[in-house]
Design an enzyme around this catalytic site. Sequence first.
Site, PDB file in Angstrom:
ATOM      1  N   TYR A  53      66.439  23.879  40.963  1.00  0.00           N
ATOM      2  CA  TYR A  53      67.112  25.173  40.902  1.00  0.00           C
ATOM      3  C   TYR A  53      66.175  26.312  41.268  1.00  0.00           C
ATOM      4  O   TYR A  53      64.986  26.237  41.059  1.00  0.00           O
ATOM      5  CB  TYR A  53      67.654  25.420  39.487  1.00  0.00           C
ATOM      6  CG  TYR A  53      68.691  24.459  39.015  1.00  0.00           C
ATOM      7  CD1 TYR A  53      69.393  23.638  39.901  1.00  0.00           C
ATOM      8  CD2 TYR A  53      68.986  24.338  37.644  1.00  0.00           C
ATOM      9  CE1 TYR A  53      70.351  22.754  39.442  1.00  0.00           C
ATOM     10  CE2 TYR A  53      69.945  23.448  37.194  1.00  0.00           C
ATOM     11  CZ  TYR A  53      70.616  22.661  38.094  1.00  0.00           C
ATOM     12  OH  TYR A  53      71.559  21.782  37.638  1.00  0.00           O
ATOM     13  N   GLY A 245      91.296  30.360  39.522  1.00  0.00           N
ATOM     14  CA  GLY A 245      92.326  30.740  40.476  1.00  0.00           C
ATOM     15  C   GLY A 245      91.856  31.732  41.522  1.00  0.00           C
ATOM     16  O   GLY A 245      92.625  32.103  42.425  1.00  0.00           O
TER      17      GLY A 245
END
Length: 348
Positions: A53, A245
């Site tokens: 990372y 969404g």
Amino acid sequence: MKKREISKTGIMVSDICLGTMTFGQQNTQKEGHEQLNLALEHGINFIDTAELYSIPPRAETYGATETIIGNWFKERGKRDDIILASKVVGRSQNPWFRPDGEEARLTSRQIRYALEGSLRRLQTDYIDLYQLHWPDRSIGLFGEGGTTFKGLSEVDEVSIEETLSVLGDLVKEGKIRHVGLSNETSWGFSKFLEASKTGLPRVVSIQNAYNLLNRTFEIGLAEQSLREHVGLLAYSPLAQGYLTGKYLDGARPKGARTTLFDRGQRYEKPGVDTAIRSYLSIAHKYNVDPVQMAVAFVTSRQFVTSNIIGATSIDQLQSVLGSVNVDITDEMEKDIDAVHQLNANPAP
């Protein structure tokens, strides 16, 4: 915040774990430290990171996340208050992981090299849970190929015994406390458990993707996890943010991960949007925040030891932390399972 035991180690971790892979690209050091402080205020004592990372992996940001966490430890002190997990990369041809562009492998020499780098960046003498980020074997990873298995690859493999042997030595030396797997298959999980019967260290966790769009862990691995007392550290409970969404119909909100990095292919497969809309409808039906419902579902599974959450803003983190107040009722679970029956694992 509730706590659960990692395997039979006696180590109790919060059932929410703070994932940190955005520290160093999407988040500055200051923002990363703010997230760490907020997580502690909410009772989180478990932090997950990796030598790889920040994400996406790049030579110039390799190790940046561990460095940010290490600076936080230095400023804050009290390292022993935190259960710290990190990971060593598996087989990889990315040239920046190892000296002179050497292919990364899970050999004794390379694991030692990787661990020393992580300890230095994290400014600590030990890592509580050291995980194999992915196998040395050549297998489909991070959604490549979905659930299709196309056969074995003709490549050499570092033996599980060699990998576990050096990890056992590192445990004896006090540099790591326990060993875990990540992005592993049921075959690999079984072989690691089998190898531990010869005196090598026993893995105590498995970190795989698990969310409403990808419940493949339930097929075989969940029962094995419970019976062997090796719990899941579930990553990507929001499916890289797709379960909010915000990416429906190809939308690309400014500053969102997929907008910035175009790395959402795992969650852009046939049937995904249909499933997301159905889960959003369930949240609306029960007047629950869809983010909190998705996260709470993962946390509520019996085979999950801790649910690894991530955020790029304090507001996002506050929202996700609110999932601990959401109860997945029997009625809600029936509705979730009905959607799963019709749209099972569209993003494995």
